[in-house]
Design a protein around this motif. Structure first.
Motif, mmCIF file in Angstrom:
data_model
loop_
_atom_site.group_PDB
_atom_site.id
_atom_site.type_symbol
_atom_site.label_atom_id
_atom_site.label_comp_id
_atom_site.label_asym_id
_atom_site.label_seq_id
_atom_site.Cartn_x
_atom_site.Cartn_y
_atom_site.Cartn_z
ATOM 1 N N ALA A 84 3.526 3.671 1.322
ATOM 2 C CA ALA A 84 3.724 4.774 2.270
ATOM 3 C C ALA A 84 3.508 4.252 3.685
ATOM 4 N N HIS A 85 3.814 5.109 4.662
ATOM 5 C CA HIS A 85 3.529 4.803 6.074
ATOM 6 C C HIS A 85 2.826 6.030 6.647
ATOM 7 N N LEU A 86 1.534 6.148 6.370
ATOM 8 C CA LEU A 86 0.802 7.363 6.748
ATOM 9 C C LEU A 86 0.707 7.560 8.256
ATOM 10 N N ASP A 87 0.896 6.489 9.023
ATOM 11 C CA ASP A 87 0.708 6.611 10.484
ATOM 12 C C ASP A 87 1.906 7.201 11.191
ATOM 13 N N LYS A 88 3.041 7.442 10.479
ATOM 14 C CA LYS A 88 4.228 7.689 11.287
ATOM 15 C C LYS A 88 5.066 8.910 10.938
ATOM 16 N N SER A 89 4.644 9.783 10.051
ATOM 17 C CA SER A 89 5.501 10.928 9.753
ATOM 18 C C SER A 89 5.452 11.974 10.867
ATOM 19 N N ALA B 28 -2.456 -3.863 7.111
ATOM 20 C CA ALA B 28 -2.213 -4.161 8.531
ATOM 21 C C ALA B 28 -0.799 -4.730 8.634
ATOM 22 N N PHE B 29 0.105 -3.967 9.252
ATOM 23 C CA PHE B 29 1.544 -4.218 9.130
ATOM 24 C C PHE B 29 2.164 -4.560 10.497
ATOM 25 N N PRO B 30 2.679 -5.778 10.649
ATOM 26 C CA PRO B 30 3.274 -6.172 11.935
ATOM 27 C C PRO B 30 4.711 -5.656 12.067
ATOM 28 N N GLN B 31 4.853 -4.346 12.191
ATOM 29 C CA GLN B 31 6.177 -3.692 12.165
ATOM 30 C C GLN B 31 7.136 -4.249 13.222
ATOM 31 N N SER B 32 6.605 -4.634 14.388
ATOM 32 C CA SER B 32 7.500 -5.084 15.462
ATOM 33 C C SER B 32 7.692 -6.596 15.467
ATOM 34 N N GLY C 59 3.392 -8.082 6.073
ATOM 35 C CA GLY C 59 4.377 -8.977 6.697
ATOM 36 C C GLY C 59 5.715 -8.260 6.727
ATOM 37 N N LEU C 60 6.682 -8.854 7.416
ATOM 38 C CA LEU C 60 7.987 -8.188 7.556
ATOM 39 C C LEU C 60 9.086 -9.208 7.814
ATOM 40 N N ASP C 61 10.087 -9.203 6.985
ATOM 41 C CA ASP C 61 11.312 -9.986 7.182
ATOM 42 C C ASP C 61 11.085 -11.237 8.022
ATOM 43 N N ILE D 39 4.313 -7.790 1.576
ATOM 44 C CA ILE D 39 5.322 -8.126 2.583
ATOM 45 C C ILE D 39 6.566 -7.259 2.416
ATOM 46 N N HIS D 40 6.959 -6.556 3.497
ATOM 47 C CA HIS D 40 8.253 -5.863 3.504
ATOM 48 C C HIS D 40 9.353 -6.924 3.524
ATOM 49 N N LEU D 41 10.230 -6.905 2.546
ATOM 50 C CA LEU D 41 11.355 -7.842 2.562
ATOM 51 C C LEU D 41 12.652 -7.054 2.409
ATOM 52 N N HIS D 42 13.259 -6.727 3.582
ATOM 53 C CA HIS D 42 14.543 -6.013 3.556
ATOM 54 C C HIS D 42 15.704 -6.991 3.463
ATOM 55 N N GLU D 43 15.454 -8.245 3.788
ATOM 56 C CA GLU D 43 16.545 -9.224 3.861
ATOM 57 C C GLU D 43 17.315 -9.270 2.545
ATOM 58 N N SER E 46 7.490 -5.818 -1.051
ATOM 59 C CA SER E 46 8.002 -4.451 -1.002
ATOM 60 C C SER E 46 9.501 -4.465 -0.693
ATOM 61 N N HIS E 47 10.205 -3.578 -1.341
ATOM 62 C CA HIS E 47 11.671 -3.388 -1.221
ATOM 63 C C HIS E 47 12.428 -4.477 -1.986
ATOM 64 N N ALA E 48 12.279 -5.735 -1.554
ATOM 65 C CA ALA E 48 12.876 -6.861 -2.293
ATOM 66 C C ALA E 48 14.333 -6.595 -2.650
ATOM 67 N N SER F 75 7.055 6.122 -1.574
ATOM 68 C CA SER F 75 8.000 7.004 -0.879
ATOM 69 C C SER F 75 8.547 6.373 0.386
ATOM 70 N N ASP F 76 7.847 5.310 0.894
ATOM 71 C CA ASP F 76 8.196 4.744 2.190
ATOM 72 C C ASP F 76 7.843 5.773 3.270
ATOM 73 N N GLY F 77 8.396 5.626 4.467
ATOM 74 C CA GLY F 77 8.126 6.645 5.501
ATOM 75 C C GLY F 77 8.830 7.942 5.121
ATOM 76 N N THR G 135 10.814 8.869 12.451
ATOM 77 C CA THR G 135 11.904 8.509 13.369
ATOM 78 C C THR G 135 12.894 7.552 12.699
ATOM 79 N N TRP G 136 12.556 7.128 11.478
ATOM 80 C CA TRP G 136 13.453 6.252 10.717
ATOM 81 C C TRP G 136 14.491 7.064 9.943
ATOM 82 N N GLY G 137 14.143 8.307 9.601
ATOM 83 C CA GLY G 137 15.069 9.118 8.813
ATOM 84 C C GLY G 137 14.438 10.438 8.410
#
Ligand SMILES: O=c1cc[nH]c(=O)[nH]1
Length: 396
Positions: free
Chosen positions: A56-61, A148-152, A177-179, A207-211, A239-241, A293-295, A299-301
């Motif tokens: 989940a992304h509890l910080d951003k809904s 702790a997620f380095p989204q940017s 981690g992220l992509d 690690i978020h891996l959207h690639e 995550s995602h993979a 559930s993801d976010g 603001t993503w969707g």
């Protein structure tokens, strides 16, 4: 000593029985003798263990903040930069918004959440501090793990690594981690940095891996290499993979075999819009799967509601699960699968385990997944936290 007797319930849709709860744990499953315990009559409801929201992304809904007209462009970078801009403009307060999501998740029978929480050089630890406050406030209602997620991005935003280090020192549970190629364009740099943090703090990695396709496969190989080299088997989640849904099935099979050997888990949201890891293939290979559930409504969707029974339905639909055993496996991913990844001790519907229990009216577990009835009663450590689809506590 505090006792609660759940009468007339059917664990996983089986035979009618009773569950005696003592001091927050399941003391006995079986027809009860005369007892002095407080009694709840389940009326033949199915009992399952608490649902586990493992991504989940509890910080951003924006839940409860009115309808948001979507603004972000289609690329991942657009969504990231639009969110960074709107966080302050719209005052998406992480403490308030995470509390709202805890109430929503509890109303649907979720008793544990792993949440990725943005750490970046604009927000610094604002999101972490807000979700950490919610974790403390609702300690009796929900187990919350913070990633702790380095989204940017990590390598492209100097200073982020130090902030992640601080978040971990202040109580973040998992290194995110992220992509590493797609966002940071420096897979060695990012992966060495986050595995280094994991070693320093003795924490797992997610690690978020959207690639997609070959790029994702390349990053995944680098994650597998580091997991093996550092002896982090059982401590890494991807995550995602999406790359595991690639059309080159031979390459996906080879990756899957390595994931199984290194006991790397996969977290899926089973989205309709992307190729996804194939649950049956991963299961056959022995790769652990959890789901989330993801976010939601962010603001993503505009989609999502934190209902993990609905997520089990999405997993079933996306994987073409039709027979009862497969649909039961979809629910397993949303219960035990998440509990394993979060390493929740004493989880499950068995004597001695914590009494995190959901009652719902359905004939069988597959029917519950297909019909998604309101959760009749949700217990956290034996205490009612939601009834008839409503949380029993209020948040502003
Ligand atoms: O990277 C991602 C993907 C989905 N939602 C997010 O908030 N971040």
């Amino acid at each position: 000593m505090k006792e609660l007797l759940l009468r007339n319930v059917r664990p996983f849709g089986g035979a009618l029985t009773d569950i005696l709860i003592r001091d927050g744990r399941i003391a006995r499953i079986g027809k009860a003798e005369a007892s002095t315990a407080e009694v709840e009559d389940g009326g033949g409801a199915i009992a399952i263990p608490g649902l586990v929201e493992a991504h989940a992304h509890l910080d951003k809904s924006l839940w409860g903040m009115g309808w948001h007209v979507h603004q972000a462009g289609p690329a991942l970078e657009d969504k990231i930069s639009t969110e960074r801009r709107l966080r302050r403009e719209l005052n998406i307060d992480p403490a308030r918004q995470s509390a709202r999501q805890v109430a929503l998740a509890a109303s649907h029978g979720t008793t544990a959440i792993r949440s990725h929480v943005d750490v970046d050089t604009d927000q610094k630890l604002w999101c972490f501090d807000g979700v950490a406050a919610t974790r403390e406030r609702f300690r009796d209602v929900m187990d919350i793990e913070i990633v702790a997620f380095p989204q940017s991005g990590l390598m492209i935003r100097p200073g982020t690594l130090e902030l992640m280090d601080e978040a971990l020192a202040n109580g973040a549970d998992v290194v995110g981690g992220l992509d590493p190629c797609g966002i940071d364009r420096d897979p060695k740099g990012q992966l060495d940095a986050i595995f280094g943090l994991a070693q320093k703090h003795g924490k797992p990695v997610d690690i978020h891996l959207h690639e997609a396709d070959d790029l994702g496969a390349f990053s995944m190989e680098m994650i597998i290499e580091r997991t093996r080299a550092l002896g982090m088997q059982g401590k890494v989640t991807v995550s995602h993979a999406f790359c595991l849904g690639m059309t080159d099935r031979a390459r996906a099979a080879a990756l899957t075999e390595h994931l199984a050997h290194q006991d790397i888990a996969i977290a899926t949201t089973a989205p309709a819009s992307r190729p996804v890891p194939l649950a049956a293939e991963l299961r056959r290979a022995g790769v652990r799967l959890c789901a989330g559930s993801d976010g939601i409504r962010d603001t993503w969707g505009p989609y999502g509601n934190l209902d993990m029974l609905e997520r089990a339905l999405f997993i079933g639909l996306r994987n073409n699960f039709r027979n009862d055993a497969d649909v039961e496996y979809a629910l397993h991913i949303c219960t035990q699968g998440g509990a394993d990844v979060m390493e929740i001790a004493d989880y499950g519907l068995r004597e001695g385990a914590f009494a995190d229990i959901v009652l719902l009216d359905a004939e069988t577990v597959p029917e519950a997944v297909a019909a998604r009835p309101k959760r009749k009663l949700v217990l956290k450590r034996g205490k009612p936290v939601a009834r008839d689809g409503q949380a029993l506590f209020t948040v502003e």
